[in-house]
Structure formats: C-alpha cells, structure tokens
Design a protein around this motif. Structure first.
Motif, PDB file in Angstrom:
ATOM      1  N   VAL A   1       0.901  -1.217  -0.232  1.00  0.00           N
ATOM      2  CA  VAL A   1       0.213   0.027  -0.026  1.00  0.00           C
ATOM      3  C   VAL A   1       0.926   1.127  -0.064  1.00  0.00           C
ATOM      4  CG1 VAL A   1      -1.646   1.407   1.142  1.00  0.00           C
ATOM      5  CG2 VAL A   1      -1.987  -1.246   1.394  1.00  0.00           C
ATOM      6  N   THR A   2       0.672   2.306  -0.732  1.00  0.00           N
ATOM      7  CA  THR A   2       1.473   3.358  -0.850  1.00  0.00           C
ATOM      8  C   THR A   2       0.726   4.492  -0.594  1.00  0.00           C
ATOM      9  OG1 THR A   2       2.490   2.119  -2.592  1.00  0.00           O
ATOM     10  CG2 THR A   2       3.003   4.486  -2.504  1.00  0.00           C
ATOM     11  N   LEU A   3       1.224   5.440   0.072  1.00  0.00           N
ATOM     12  CA  LEU A   3       0.526   6.708   0.518  1.00  0.00           C
ATOM     13  C   LEU A   3       1.311   7.915  -0.354  1.00  0.00           C
ATOM     14  CD1 LEU A   3       0.290   6.137   4.215  1.00  0.00           C
ATOM     15  CD2 LEU A   3      -1.525   5.494   2.356  1.00  0.00           C
ATOM     16  N   SER A   4       0.453   8.850  -0.608  1.00  0.00           N
ATOM     17  CA  SER A   4       0.876  10.149  -1.055  1.00  0.00           C
ATOM     18  C   SER A   4       0.097  11.352  -0.664  1.00  0.00           C
ATOM     19  CB  SER A   4       1.181  10.055  -2.620  1.00  0.00           C
ATOM     20  OG  SER A   4      -0.154   9.956  -3.327  1.00  0.00           O
ATOM     21  N   SER A   5       0.270  12.468  -0.752  1.00  0.00           N
ATOM     22  CA  SER A   5      -0.375  13.497  -0.398  1.00  0.00           C
ATOM     23  C   SER A   5      -0.542  14.438  -1.837  1.00  0.00           C
ATOM     24  CB  SER A   5       0.367  14.709   0.715  1.00  0.00           C
ATOM     25  OG  SER A   5      -0.307  15.754   0.807  1.00  0.00           O
ATOM     26  N   LYS A   6      -2.030  14.797  -1.988  1.00  0.00           N
ATOM     27  CA  LYS A   6      -2.348  15.583  -2.990  1.00  0.00           C
ATOM     28  C   LYS A   6      -2.473  16.974  -2.726  1.00  0.00           C
ATOM     29  CE  LYS A   6      -7.316  14.263  -2.743  1.00  0.00           C
ATOM     30  NZ  LYS A   6      -8.119  13.565  -3.109  1.00  0.00           N
TER      31      LYS A   6
ATOM     32  N   ILE B   1      -4.723  12.814   1.876  1.00  0.00           N
ATOM     33  CA  ILE B   1      -3.869  11.613   1.617  1.00  0.00           C
ATOM     34  C   ILE B   1      -4.425  10.583   0.531  1.00  0.00           C
ATOM     35  CG2 ILE B   1      -3.168   9.322   2.624  1.00  0.00           C
ATOM     36  CD1 ILE B   1      -2.979  10.745   5.213  1.00  0.00           C
ATOM     37  N   GLN B   2      -3.684  10.205  -0.508  1.00  0.00           N
ATOM     38  CA  GLN B   2      -4.261   9.406  -1.348  1.00  0.00           C
ATOM     39  C   GLN B   2      -3.606   8.081  -1.145  1.00  0.00           C
ATOM     40  OE1 GLN B   2      -4.226  11.420  -5.680  1.00  0.00           O
ATOM     41  NE2 GLN B   2      -2.522  11.516  -4.872  1.00  0.00           N
ATOM     42  N   ILE B   3      -4.387   7.154  -1.354  1.00  0.00           N
ATOM     43  CA  ILE B   3      -3.731   5.578  -0.869  1.00  0.00           C
ATOM     44  C   ILE B   3      -4.009   5.097  -2.183  1.00  0.00           C
ATOM     45  CG2 ILE B   3      -4.334   3.597   0.231  1.00  0.00           C
ATOM     46  CD1 ILE B   3      -5.994   5.208   2.232  1.00  0.00           C
ATOM     47  N   SER B   4      -2.588   4.120  -2.535  1.00  0.00           N
ATOM     48  CA  SER B   4      -2.724   3.084  -3.552  1.00  0.00           C
ATOM     49  C   SER B   4      -2.665   1.887  -3.131  1.00  0.00           C
ATOM     50  CB  SER B   4      -1.811   3.838  -4.773  1.00  0.00           C
ATOM     51  OG  SER B   4      -1.616   2.738  -5.483  1.00  0.00           O
ATOM     52  N   SER B   5      -3.558   1.101  -3.449  1.00  0.00           N
ATOM     53  CA  SER B   5      -3.281  -0.258  -2.576  1.00  0.00           C
ATOM     54  C   SER B   5      -3.691  -1.478  -3.639  1.00  0.00           C
ATOM     55  CB  SER B   5      -4.300  -0.375  -1.477  1.00  0.00           C
ATOM     56  OG  SER B   5      -5.610  -0.390  -1.838  1.00  0.00           O
TER      57      SER B   5
ATOM     58  N   GLY C   1       5.232   7.270  17.167  1.00  0.00           N
ATOM     59  CA  GLY C   1       3.735   7.162  17.102  1.00  0.00           C
ATOM     60  C   GLY C   1       3.067   7.859  16.134  1.00  0.00           C
ATOM     61  N   SER C   2       3.844   8.896  15.287  1.00  0.00           N
ATOM     62  CA  SER C   2       2.959   9.278  13.927  1.00  0.00           C
ATOM     63  C   SER C   2       3.389   8.283  12.879  1.00  0.00           C
ATOM     64  CB  SER C   2       3.744  10.415  13.469  1.00  0.00           C
ATOM     65  OG  SER C   2       3.985  11.455  14.502  1.00  0.00           O
ATOM     66  N   ILE C   3       4.374   7.576  12.856  1.00  0.00           N
ATOM     67  CA  ILE C   3       4.739   6.522  11.872  1.00  0.00           C
ATOM     68  C   ILE C   3       3.654   5.363  12.195  1.00  0.00           C
ATOM     69  CG2 ILE C   3       6.371   4.914  10.987  1.00  0.00           C
ATOM     70  CD1 ILE C   3       8.425   6.725  12.005  1.00  0.00           C
TER      71      ILE C   3
ATOM     72  N   LEU D   1       0.891   4.054   9.294  1.00  0.00           N
ATOM     73  CA  LEU D   1       1.029   2.503   8.608  1.00  0.00           C
ATOM     74  C   LEU D   1      -0.229   1.756   9.183  1.00  0.00           C
ATOM     75  CD1 LEU D   1       4.885   2.073   9.577  1.00  0.00           C
ATOM     76  CD2 LEU D   1       3.877   2.415   7.353  1.00  0.00           C
ATOM     77  N   VAL D   2      -0.831   2.001  10.408  1.00  0.00           N
ATOM     78  CA  VAL D   2      -1.797   1.242  10.752  1.00  0.00           C
ATOM     79  C   VAL D   2      -3.114   1.727  10.226  1.00  0.00           C
ATOM     80  CG1 VAL D   2      -3.098   0.560  12.857  1.00  0.00           C
ATOM     81  CG2 VAL D   2      -0.549   0.393  12.894  1.00  0.00           C
ATOM     82  N   ASN D   3      -3.387   3.118  10.473  1.00  0.00           N
ATOM     83  CA  ASN D   3      -4.853   3.485  10.011  1.00  0.00           C
ATOM     84  C   ASN D   3      -5.234   3.610   8.487  1.00  0.00           C
ATOM     85  OD1 ASN D   3      -6.090   4.194  12.826  1.00  0.00           O
ATOM     86  ND2 ASN D   3      -3.988   5.028  13.101  1.00  0.00           N
ATOM     87  N   TYR D   4      -3.916   3.337   7.673  1.00  0.00           N
ATOM     88  CA  TYR D   4      -4.121   3.535   6.187  1.00  0.00           C
ATOM     89  C   TYR D   4      -4.060   2.234   5.619  1.00  0.00           C
ATOM     90  CZ  TYR D   4      -4.808   8.423   7.011  1.00  0.00           C
ATOM     91  OH  TYR D   4      -5.482   9.441   7.551  1.00  0.00           O
ATOM     92  N   GLY D   5      -4.129   1.311   6.337  1.00  0.00           N
ATOM     93  CA  GLY D   5      -3.885  -0.191   6.056  1.00  0.00           C
ATOM     94  C   GLY D   5      -2.482  -0.653   5.526  1.00  0.00           C
TER      95      GLY D   5
END
Lengths: 471, 536
Positions: free
Chosen positions: B368-373, B415-419, B436-438, B442-446
C-alpha cells in the motif's frame, strides 16, 4: 518529612496538634508521650533505619547523665564520663559525617563504602552534647525520666534543622508547660511567616541561584556572578530563618519557648555583629562549649585569635564535610580577627551618615562567603569569585537573561524584609490607641494571606508535568 | 485552653487560630468525604499508591510514593495549580513588570524584530528560514506513487591496469557562463510545490524575541511564540554535559551494530530501516530565544552527536532516512507547529510515505502506498496521535491565557492511498514518541500491522509492548521478529546522546555507556542475532 510539604501541613501537623490539644492540660506526661511518638514517627518517616541510631544515642546519653549524677563528688570519674560522652557523640558524628571525607583526603576513599549521613545528626548530636556537658557543669540536674530526655532530643519542630535547643532552656517546660490563645496565636503567625519565607521567597530565588551556579564559572560574566551570589544570599537566609520561624512557631503552639536563631543578620555593620545575629543557637553553642573552655579572650590576644580560628574552623566544618565549608569558616574567622585587630575601632569612628559603608563592607564579606559555602568545591568557588571581580566582562545582558519578572519581584521583597521593617512597624502601631487589637487583626489577616499564598506556591511548584512526548 | 476575659483581641486571635486549623484540616476532610482529586493535571505522570510493606518502608520507597501520590491528589489541587500558574503568568506579563524587565534588558523602545544572531558565533540566520543540514539538491515534488524499480546490474568495473597518459594534451578549458545566484527558497515557493503556501507562511514568520512570561517546567517560549523543550535547545547548542560527552567511538559502534542487525535481518527475509527525526531546535533554530542562548555557553569544539551519526550512517550500509534532508529535498519547510515539540502531520506523513517507498525499493515488493495531493487546513491541532499542542498544554498548565500564542492554522495531508494488488506489511516499529506518527499512518491507512515498542518498552505510556525483550531477555526477540517484513528503528536527533537529560524512569534501564540512545534496544537485538547467527 519536611515542614514545607503537603504531607506535613495537611496530615501530620493537624493530626498531632488536634490530639495534643484534646489531651487535658494536666496530663503533661500524656502530652509528652504523644509528642515523643509523633517525633519518632516524623524522624522515622525520612530515616527508617537511622531512627534506631537516634534512639541508641538517646539511651547512651541518658546513661551518661545518670552516671554523672551517680559519680557526683568524684571528680576524675565524672570527667571520665564526660570525656566518654563527648567521644561517643563526636565519634558518631565523625563516623557518619566526616569519615568518607578523611578517607578521601588520605587517598584510601575507594576502599570504603559511602556512609549515608542521617538527617539532622549535626543538630541532635550537639543538643545531646549540650545536655551531658551542662549536667557535668552542674548547670542542670540529670534527667531521670528517659522519655523526657528522648522528647528533648527528638522533638520534631527542631530535630532536623534547628535551632539547637539547649537542655537548660527547655528543662522546666518538659515537666510543666502551659499555652493559651495568645501563645498559640503567636505560634500560628510565626509558623506562617516561616512557611512563606521558605516556600515563597527562598524556593523562588533558589531556582535562580541554582541556575547560575550550574553555569561554567570560568565563562561567567561578572554581573551574572553577582546576581547568583545575591540570590543565594537571600535563599540561605530565608530558607534557614524560615525553618527556624516554623520551629519556634510550632514550639509556641505546644507551649515551648525556643530561643531565637536569627536577628536580621543582613543589617549588621560588622562580621562580629553578623555572627551575633546569624544562627545564634550554633554560635552560642560554640561560644559556651568550645571558645570559653579554650580560654576565650582571657589568655591574651594571640590565644584569643587562635581560639577564634579554631571555633570558626569548627563552625565551618560543622556545616559539611568539605574543604569549602572549612575555608568558609576560616574566612569568617579571619575577618573576626581583622576586626579585633583594629578594624572595629575604625568602624566606630565612622560618622553616622556614612555608617552604611560598614554595612556594605559586611554584606560584601558575607556575600562572597556564601559563594564559598554554596560552591560544589573549592575550585569552583575560586572560579566563581574570580568571575565576580572580572569587571572587564560585566555582561549585563547575560545576567538579565537569567532573571524573570516574578523572580525579580520576590528578590526585592526578600531584600526589603531582610531588614526589621515589620517589628519596627509593629512597635509603632502598638503605641497607638487600640494598637494591640490592630496588631491582632493585621497579624491574623497576614497569617491567612501568607498561608494561602504559601499553599498556592507549594502546590504550584509540586506540579511536575511529565512531558509525554518528550522526544 | 485558658480563656482570657472576653475582649476583641481574644476573639480575633481565636478566630485566626481556628482559620489556621481549618486551612490545614480542610483538604484531608474533603478527601475523606469526596475521595482524592481525580482531575489529575493533564500531562502529569500519575502516581499510583503502592501497598505498604516493611521492605518498602525500609528502603524509603513507600514514603516517597505516598508523598508523591498525596501531593498529586489532595482535593482542589488542580484548581490551586491553575490559579498559581495564572497568577505567575499575569504577574510576569503585567505592563509595569514587562517595562522594568525591558529597562533592565536594555530593550526599552527597541524594535525586537530583525535577524537573529547566535551569541556564540557570528553567522546570522535568515529570519523565518530554519537551518537546513546540507545543501539543497534537485527538488522533487511528491506526486503519484512510483512503481518500485527492479534491481539494476552493478556498474561494470574499471580495468585498473589501463594506464592513463599523464602527458596527454587536455582540452583547453572552455569559458564558463557566469554563475547565476540560486535562490535558496525557490524550491519552497515553487508554484508546483503543493506545500508552497504553508512554506510561504513559514518564511513570513519573522522571529520576535518574547517578552513577559518565558515559560517554565522545561518548556520555554521562543521567538514569535514557538515553544521549545529546553533539552532540545541544550542538545542543539551544545549546552550541558550529556550532549558534549558523546564520543565518535560510541556512535560508530552503534552504527556497526545497526549494520549487523540489518544484514542478519535481511538473511531472515526482513528489511530494516532507520529513520532519524529532526528536533525542533535544529529545524527551527531561528526561533530559539536570545534570552535562553544568553544563559549558556557552547562548549568549544562541540560537534552535535547527530552530525557524528549522520557521518557514520553515510559511510555505512545502513538503510536510513534523514528526515531533515528529505524534507529539504521535497521542498517542505513548514515541519513543526508553534505549540508542539513534535513534527507536524505533514512532516510525519511525508517521512512515513518515504519509508514505505524505501521498503518497496529494497524489497521489490508492492505495498500500500501513500501520497499527499495537498494540504488540509484546521483551526486546531488535527491529530491526537501527533499531539501538536503537547507542550502548549504543559506550559500553560491547563489554563489558556487569552493572549497565548497559538498557530494560526494547523495542517494535515490530503492523503491518497494506492493499494491495488498490494501486500500488507508486518512491521516491528521501535522508537520514541515521533514513531507514534509513523505507527498511525502505517496502521490507519492499511499499510501494515504494526507492533510498536515505545523506547525500551518499560515506560507505561503510549502503545507499549506488554512485555519487552528487556524483561524476558534477548531470546524474546525470536518471537518479536517472527513473521516480520520490516523493522523500523526511529530516533530523534536529541536521543543520540543516550539517557534522557533528567534521568527519567523511561531511560533508567538503558544500559551501555550512555553515548548513544537506544543502547539497550540495539544491544539486545544484536545479542540475539549474534547468538542465532546462521539460523535462517
């Protein structure tokens, strides 16, 4: 347990006093037992193991007192008992307080474990010694009741921070004492003043003093060094005199009359006068039990100066097992001698409008002396004093960086109340019509305000947030 | 008591005595009726009352525990604390007091703004521009996630035996174009940068030396209201023994252990990443107040422990992310709020997103990859996990003065999620509060299932491992590492020097020479892996 703690203020003290007042006045023995138990609990709270040491010391000195009475008329035996009691008491003090110091000096310190100093041992040892010495000198009769002797030595108001109460000063009150509304009122107001001195003034300026004394003295600006020294000068006076006020106040509440320990020492015009006003119970003790037996000033000037040197060396060393305490004591001894050599006569000739110069001289000596007292070691003290006189690096901005507005206000209050303004004002009010009533109202209102402010400051400084996300 | 014949003075004195006793007895009486004060001050460590035992009493722990419990729980305590702090605040901010302090500081009538200077050096720092740790490189703007590249062939080795003719004529130097000065802020304000607006706001924040209330309890008010914990400034500026005693050897040893750990974990099919999180004092040094800097002196020749660490990491094979450098690369300037000592949500998100991309590059796996738009703006701190007002609450003791300085806005990433077709990772995360932020992203966006060890697992705050390897011994790592895809170690710059500045209990059991933080963690895992070398 310390007086300026919420545990003492809100649990221990009210409990002890309520029970004390509930016991009918005629049952002095019961009151004494209650106070003795409370005092032992007070000491045992902070020193669970060393309370036994104090009890043993009481027991041994009780026996010494009885032996001195038993051998009445037998000079040599009485002298032997006295010597044994002095050796025992000083030996105990030496072991707990000075053993590690001397082993370090001899270079064998690492062969011995660190001995933990029992709280208040310097105070109660000197109290015990004053008892046995006064019994020997026949200034008082030996106490046949071990509980009364135990109460005298362990009485919690003065146990851990003085004043050093001489047995002869409380002998009668141990057997019979009374209190009334006036005396309890006096005690309550005195206690409140002491608490405010400690918690509001001393604790506040202590933070500034600690902050500055933690800096690198070799890089410190002169004004920062003076600011720290003045802060410590105020801290130690208000801390120590505050404790004494609380002790005397507590004594009044229970019917005891302890002698004064401080008499506005910072208004002194000479170092001799300073020592007549500062920690009077200690200087009196040394005068009566060391200076006079050494000959005092009755054996010529040379011997007088030597005696002064010895007394002040012991005075300094009594405060702590460290070279800087010893040097501090000798430093004051040297100025005592200078004043006797002629400086005092010079001061006496100073015209009245210029008398403040003698006060400035005294304060300079005292403030610099406090640096010796406060520094972690002699080397640091020398660096700090050098910084104070490095006028080329005045560094005013750096000094002001250390100071907060609130601390400045407290320092100014401290400086003002280092002088006997309140007693003088009180004298003037008393002379007026209805003066006594006015004094009661003002004292009472002040007590309430001081207690509330002290509780607020104590509670506020207890607030110690753990910074959760510290990293 | 004896009673005198009735008179006003007697009545007054008796009343005063009764008031005195009332003041002393009231808290305990109220406690007996109502129970202890349950309104524990926010952010205070609450002391649990221990059972009495003779052993506890003899070693003094019962007494100190009881005193600690009582001083934190007697009735009305929280109200008294608030009133005390409010009074201190008002006194220090009172106009006459501020005027006198200005006079004493020589600030009367002076404009307090302008570029700040470090009293220990001569280099002025540009107002509003935090220090950057290295020269900016080619900017990249975070965009849509990239697919991980396949491993490339290593470069063909150069034949060392081919001689080079030292006398061969060389081409004459071509005349070069005059150098065009590079605007160091261009990257931050580039219109294509999604963070340009928040960067612009940061650059516009001119540092202004604070007046009046400066703060307390280790939290200080910096320029323009930026709050600092003193320990971070002490570390950054090199004040104080804990920060000046870190040795190169200690840091080197730790990096070598990390290299070994990484290598051994790789053999077990586990990737390792090390993330260095920036301190606010380093990132926002322009806002460190002059009054604080004037109180201390930097030790001569001071090298920041984190800079030693950076050098050792650069020479090592450890896979690491230096957050401060990464933010610079992506053109992110606004990384810390005024009111908190932790990175803001944008900074923490970008670091986490890059960690995910680093894993993808190392493992060749799609996750799962995260990015910000873009940026979402908030009136108040948006996230409980980040706690962007942590020290703000500490400083003002749960009362908020009307003129307390807060951030105009708080930010969070859009946040954009690509999964699609992505693997969910199994991660072991060890670190401090920044981790804690990491953990959150990691957890809340799968992205991953995470086991998070907070420091050395002995502290009772936060998401704590129920039983850390320190309690069970290094063998416990066997269970902790089973089935993992990734181990992340997080450390802040300030942690490099080891045990916490005031020796708080969370670090009380950190073993080793104290020259590097997390000794107990790395040592323990190193010990386990060494003992089980070859068991792949």
């Amino acid at each position: 347990m310390i007086f300026s703690s919420t545990l003492f203020l809100f649990i221990f003290l009210p409990l002890v006093l309520v029970i004390y007042y509930l016991i009918p006045k005629r049952y002095i023995m019961a009151k004494n037992v209650e106070l003795l138990i409370a005092s032992l609990i007070f000491y045992a709270w902070g020193e669970p193991k060393n309370v036994l040491l104090m009890i043993i010391s009481i027991g041994v000195n009780y026996v010494f007192g009885l032996l001195l009475d038993k051998y009445d008329g037998r000079v040599k035996l009485r002298r032997l008992v006295l010597v044994l009691s002095v050796v025992f008491n000083l030996g105990m003090l030496f072991f707990f307080k000075y053993f590690n110091f001397f082993t370090d000096v001899l270079g064998v310190g690492d062969r011995f474990a660190t001995i933990i100093l029992p709280i208040g041992i310097s105070f109660f040892t000197f109290q015990i010694m004053s008892y046995t010495i006064d019994v020997y000198l026949r200034n008082c009769a030996p106490q046949k009741n071990v509980f009364k002797l135990a109460l005298y030595i362990s009485l919690f108001p003065q146990l851990i921070a003085g004043p050093i109460v001489r047995y002869i000063d409380v002998e009668k009150e141990l057997a019979d004492r009374s209190y009334d509304v006036d005396l309890v009122f006096k005690g309550v107001t005195r206690f409140s003043v002491g608490l405010a001195k400690k918690v509001v003034i001393s604790n506040t300026v202590a933070m500034l003093a600690d902050q500055i004394f933690a800096l690198d003295a070799t890089a410190m600006s002169a004004s920062t060094a003076w600011l720290g020294a003045i802060a410590y000068t105020l801290q130690i006076y208000f801390d120590f005199s505050g404790y004494s006020d609380m002790a005397i106040g507590l004594g009044h509440m229970m019917g005891f009359h302890f002698l004064e320990n401080f008499n506005y020492p910072y208004i002194s015009g000479s170092v001799q006068e300073f020592w007549r006003r500062w920690h009077m119970s200690l200087s009196t003790w040394f005068k009566d039990y060391l200076y006079i037996p050494l000959g005092g000033n009755r054996k010529g000037k040379g011997r007088t100066y030597l005696n002064l040197f010895i007394v002040f060396a012991c005075t300094g060393f009594w405060h702590g097992a460290s070279w800087n305490f010893l040097v501090w004591g000798l430093y004051h001894g040297v100025f005592q001698i200078f004043e006797r050599l002629g400086l005092k006569k010079v001061f006496e000739k100073v015209p009245k409008p210029l008398k403040f110069l003698t006060h400035i001289y005294t304060m300079l000596v005292v403030i610099i002396g406090w640096v010796l007292f406060r520094a972690d070691n002699l080397g640091m003290a020398i660096d700090y004093i050098a910084a104070m006189f490095r006028f080329g690096n005045w560094g005013w901005t750096r000094a002001m960086a250390q100071l907060e507005g609130y601390t400045l206000i407290i320092m100014l209050i401290g400086i003002i109340f280092s002088a006997p303004i309140i007693p003088k004002l009180g004298e003037k009010i008393r002379k007026l019509d209805g003066g006594e009533t006015a004094i009661s109202i003002i004292s009472g209102a002040s007590m309430l305000v001081l207690m509330l402010v002290s509780i607020f400051c104590l509670t506020g400084s207890d607030y110690n947030p753990f910074i959760y996300f510290r990293f | 008591m004896n009673q005198k014949p009735s008179n006003t003075g007697f009545v007054i004195r008796l009343t005063v005595i009764l008031c005195f006793f009332a003041l002393l007895i009231f808290p305990v009486a109220l406690m007996a009726l109502d129970g202890p004060d349950s309104n524990a001050m926010e952010s205070e460590a609450t002391v649990e009352l221990k059972e009495f035992s003779f052993g506890n009493y003899l070693d003094g722990s019962f007494q100190s525990n009881f005193e600690g419990w009582f001083s934190g729980h007697y009735p009305l305590r929280s109200q008294i604390v608030k009133t005390y702090r409010q009074t201190r605040y008002e006194v220090e901010n009172a106009a006459p007091v501020v005027a006198v302090m200005d006079l004493l500081n020589g600030n009367f009538g002076k404009n307090p703004g302008g570029p700040s200077t470090d009293p220990n050096g001569d280099t002025p720092t540009w107002p509003g521009l935090p220090n950057v740790p290295s020269t900016p490189t080619t900017p990249t703007t975070p965009t849509t996630p990239t697919t991980p590249t396949t491993p490339t062939e290593p470069d063909a080795p150069v034949d060392p035996d081919v001689p080079v003719d030292p006398d061969a004529p060389t081409e004459p130097d071509q005349p070069t174009e005059p150098e065009v000065p590079v605007d160091p802020y261009a990257i931050y304000l580039d219109p294509s940068n999604i963070y340009a607006e928040i960067n612009r706001r940061q650059l516009a924040e001119i540092p202004v030396e604070p007046k009046g209330y400066r703060g307390s309890d280790r939290v200080y008010i910096g320029k323009s209201g930026y709050l600092y914990e003193s320990a971070y400034i002490m570390e950054y500026m090199g004040y104080g023994e804990p920060y000046t005693s870190v040795t190169r050897e200690g840091v080197k040893t730790t990096v070598e252990k990390l290299e070994y750990i990484q290598q051994e974990l790789k053999k077990r099919g586990i990737e390792m990443l090390f993330v260095l999180t920036s301190s606010k004092a380093a990132a926002y040094s322009a806002y460190i107040p002059e009054y604080f800097k004037n109180m201390y002196t930097t030790k001569e020749g001071y090298i920041r422990p984190v800079d030693m660490l950076r050098e050792e990491l650069a020479d090592s094979s450890v896979n690491y992310l230096d957050s401060a450098v990464y933010w610079q690369q992506i053109g992110l300037l606004n990384t810390f709020p005024k009111t908190g000592i932790h990175w803001n949500a944008i900074a923490s998100f970008e670091s986490t997103a890059e960690l995910i991309r680093m894993y993808q590059r190392l493992s060749g796996e799609m996750t799962v990859t995260l990015s910000s738009k873009g940026v979402i703006y908030h009136d108040d701190a948006p996230s409980s996990f980040n706690n962007e007002k942590d020290v703000f609450k500490i400083l003002y003791g749960a009362f908020i003065p009307s003129n307390a300085i807060v951030d105009e806005d708080y930010y969070s990433p859009d946040i954009q999620i690509s999964s699609a077709g992505s693997k969910k990772l199994n991660v072991l995360l060890q670190g401090g509060s920044f981790a804690g932020s990491i953990n959150h992203y990691l957890v809340n966006y799968g992205v991953a299932d995470v086991s998070y060890i907070y420091y050395n697992g002995l502290n009772s705050h936060g998401t704590i491992a129920a039983s850390s390897p320190w309690e069970k011994g290094p063998e416990a790592w066997g269970d902790w590492l089973k089935g993992r895809d990734l181990v992340i170690f997080e450390a802040t710059e300030q942690q490099v020097r080891g045990a916490h500045y005031d020796g708080s209990k969370s670090w009380a059991k950190v073993a080793g020479d104290g020259n590097y933080g997390h000794n107990a963690v790395y040592d323990s895992m190193y010990e386990y892996l060494k003992a089980h070398e070859g068991e792949y």
